[in-house]
Enzyme design. Structure first.
Site, short mmCIF file in Angstrom:
data_model
loop_
_atom_site.label_atom_id
_atom_site.label_comp_id
_atom_site.label_asym_id
_atom_site.label_seq_id
_atom_site.Cartn_x
_atom_site.Cartn_y
_atom_site.Cartn_z
N SER A 1 -7.15 -2.78 7.19
CA SER A 1 -6.50 -1.56 6.71
C SER A 1 -7.58 -0.49 6.56
O SER A 1 -8.54 -0.69 5.82
CB SER A 1 -5.84 -1.79 5.36
OG SER A 1 -4.79 -2.70 5.45
N GLU B 1 -10.52 2.78 3.06
CA GLU B 1 -10.90 1.49 2.46
C GLU B 1 -12.29 1.00 2.89
O GLU B 1 -13.09 0.61 2.04
CB GLU B 1 -9.84 0.43 2.76
CG GLU B 1 -10.18 -0.85 2.03
CD GLU B 1 -9.17 -1.95 2.22
OE1 GLU B 1 -8.06 -1.79 1.70
OE2 GLU B 1 -9.49 -2.95 2.86
N ARG C 1 -8.69 -3.83 -5.11
CA ARG C 1 -9.80 -3.60 -4.18
C ARG C 1 -11.10 -3.18 -4.89
O ARG C 1 -11.97 -2.57 -4.29
CB ARG C 1 -9.45 -2.51 -3.16
CG ARG C 1 -8.38 -2.88 -2.19
CD ARG C 1 -8.83 -4.01 -1.26
NE ARG C 1 -7.92 -4.15 -0.14
CZ ARG C 1 -6.80 -4.88 -0.17
NH1 ARG C 1 -6.47 -5.55 -1.26
NH2 ARG C 1 -6.02 -4.95 0.89
#
Ligand code: EPU
Length: 336
Positions: free
Chosen positions: A238, A331, A164
């Site tokens: 998410s 996130e 990520r």
């Protein structure tokens, strides 16, 4: 170049929170990018680059700055000795690209089906799902470098990819505006074994088609069952990251009975497991629903403000920390 004033961030982001942005500029050609930045400099305002808004949260007070959105479209294809090179303009909708590649029998991004967002945002957070991430096929990107005012090419290795992460959301955050991305895809199929949830789905449904289109159908079905469609239910995918552990941390976690997954990319704990076992699945907290199918996902059912989300988030993070001793990390990024 379209300059819009006082646009609600809630209308530009799938979590549907956030007050007015002072200016929103939509760029349709690369030459307009420096113009948009110069507009911000002239008005002494900060810049925030937004994509589809599927991984971004707005604040109640809005944004006293310039939001720039890429509307640049187009796909170029080049056959090379190593495979097919696709150069995709940043304003293309990511899933249309996956569809395009799968229909041509090209493998490399089929597991990234149905990830909401624009192509230009894909390398920023190194989108990943079901064992693939964009870093695996991405060769280079074209960018506008705001620190030098020039157009440049950044290679795969320049981008410093990890889970990520890339330089675009860490060390060089806010420096580059992504114009296009180039991926090298090959004819063929994903290697087996597939990611666990794909294998489970294949056995349960007696599937034998593992071509890019076959995998795309499987991933689409798994996601449809588990993840809310951000167009139907306000959410941002998410909401928490999974937890990466060193080998000794992984051993400590395993000895406590926590589910550690030892993958090629390191040791991970499924943060959703903590949220579920802390009793949050399906709960409504300050208008925010913790998904009962994917507990990493928060759905904005009736939150009136960013503050509602912040309170729900704090309840989850604090309880998980009190019980399990891990701090969950958010996130989605925030427009500040
Ligand atoms: N796992 C593997 N390999 C496997 C099976 C599981 O690495 O073969 C790991 C996962 O990395 C995770 C745990 O086991 O630690 C549970 O995985 P699960 O597939 O249940 O997914 P998740 O943790 O709920 C993550 C991504 C999703 C992505 C799915 C499928 C994050 C924060 N979320 O979710 O991404 O679609 O895996 O790959 O990494 C998003 O980013 O918005 C998102 C939905």
């Amino acid at each position: 170049m379209r300059i819009n004033e006082n646009i609600l961030i809630s209308s530009l982001t799938t979590m549907r929170l956030g007050g007015p942005a002072r200016y929103v500029i939509e760029v349709e050609k690369p030459e307009e990018i420096p113009e948009a930045y110069n507009f911000a400099i002239t008005n002494k305002l900060p810049v925030f680059v937004l994509g589809y808004g599927a991984n971004t949260i707005g604040h109640d007070e809005g944004y006293n700055g310039v939001i720039i959105i890429s509307r640049m479209k187009g796909i170029q294809e080049e056959e090379t000795a190593d495979g097919t090179k696709l150069t995709i303009m940043g304003g293309e909708y990511w899933d249309n690209i996956v569809d395009y590649a799968c229909k041509k029998g090209l493998t490399g991004i089929e597991a990234l089906s149905k990830i909401p967002g624009l192509a230009g945002a894909a390398p920023v957070q190194n989108i990943g799902a079901y064992g693939q991430e964009i870093a695996n096929t991405l060769q280079s990107i074209e960018v506008y470098d705001t620190s030098t005012g020039t157009f440049r090419t950044l290679s795969h290795d320049d981008l410093g990819f990890s889970y990520r992460k890339s330089i675009l959301n860490t060390t060089e955050k806010n420096r580059y505006f992504v114009i296009s991305i180039t991926s090298l895809l090959k004819k063929g199929q994903m290697p087996r074994p597939f990611y666990r949830s794909i294998e489970t789905y294949i056995s349960a449904n007696n599937i034998t088609d593992f071509s890019p289109q076959g995998i795309r159908s499987i991933v689409s079905a798994i996601r449809k069952d588990k993840l809310p469609d951000p167009m139907e239910k306000a959410s941002a995918g998410s909401f928490f990251k999974n937890i990466y552990l060193t080998d000794s941390e992984a051993e400590a976690a395993e000895s406590k009975g926590y589910p550690v997954y030892r993958g090629k990319d390191g040791n991970k704990i499924n943060s959703g497991w903590f949220i579920e076992h802390a009793g949050f699945s399906g709960k409504l907290l300050h208008g925010i629903r913790v998904s009962d199918k994917a507990s990493l996902v928060l759905i904005n059912e009736s939150a009136k403000s960013y503050n509602d989300l912040a309170e729900a988030r704090a309840e989850i993070i604090n309880k998980v920390y009190d019980i399990y001793g891990y701090w969950l990390e958010q996130e989605p990024i925030e427009i500040v």
